[in-house]
Design a protein around this motif. Sequence first.
Motif, PDB file in Angstrom:
ATOM      1  N   ILE A  92     -27.942 -55.612   1.206  1.00 33.16           N
ATOM      2  CA  ILE A  92     -27.828 -54.347   1.947  1.00 33.16           C
ATOM      3  C   ILE A  92     -29.092 -54.124   2.776  1.00 33.16           C
ATOM      4  CG2 ILE A  92     -27.767 -51.840   1.684  1.00 33.16           C
ATOM      5  CD1 ILE A  92     -25.757 -52.314  -0.638  1.00 33.16           C
ATOM      6  N   ILE A  98     -21.181 -54.569   3.959  1.00 34.27           N
ATOM      7  CA  ILE A  98     -20.946 -54.124   2.581  1.00 34.27           C
ATOM      8  C   ILE A  98     -20.021 -55.086   1.844  1.00 34.27           C
ATOM      9  CG2 ILE A  98     -19.045 -52.556   3.129  1.00 34.27           C
ATOM     10  CD1 ILE A  98     -21.825 -51.939   0.533  1.00 34.27           C
ATOM     11  N   SER A 101     -21.970 -58.084   0.957  1.00 39.19           N
ATOM     12  CA  SER A 101     -22.962 -57.716  -0.053  1.00 39.19           C
ATOM     13  C   SER A 101     -22.343 -57.572  -1.435  1.00 39.19           C
ATOM     14  CB  SER A 101     -23.644 -56.401   0.344  1.00 39.19           C
ATOM     15  OG  SER A 101     -24.364 -56.569   1.550  1.00 39.19           O
TER      16      SER A 101
END
Length: 129
Positions: A92, A98, A101
Motif C-alpha cells: 500500500i 488494493i 496488495s
Amino acid sequence: MNQNYNYNKERHGCVTAWLVLIILGNSLTALLYLLANDRIRESAPDASPLMIYLLGLLALANAVFAGMLLQWKKIGFWGFTVTGICALIINININFGIVQSLIGLVGVGVLFAILQITKDGKSAWQNLE
C-alpha cells in the motif's frame, strides 16, 4: 499430548505439495527481489530499494515459515500471517493497487484452507503443535 502415546502424524499429500510449492515459490521470489531490485523498481517507481529488500526478506521468511509447517509447528502459520500483513502495508505504501496488495492475505486464507484437508480423519491443522 501424552508422551506414552505413540502417534505418527500424517498430512495429506496435497498439503505437503502446497507447502513445498510455497517454499520454492517464495525462495525464487526472494531471489528476484534481492537480486533484481532495479528492475522491480521500474515497475514500482514509488518503491525505495529498502522496501524491495524488505519484500524479499518477507518472501524468504515465508519459505522458512512453510518449512516450520512441514515440521508441524503452528508458529509457521502465524509467521506467514504476520508477513502477509507486513507485505500488505508495504504494498500500500508503494502505491500498488488494493487488489494486488491483498494477494498476500488471500494466500494466508488459502494456506489455512489447505491445512484443513484431512488424512485419516485428522487435518494437518489439528496435527500442528
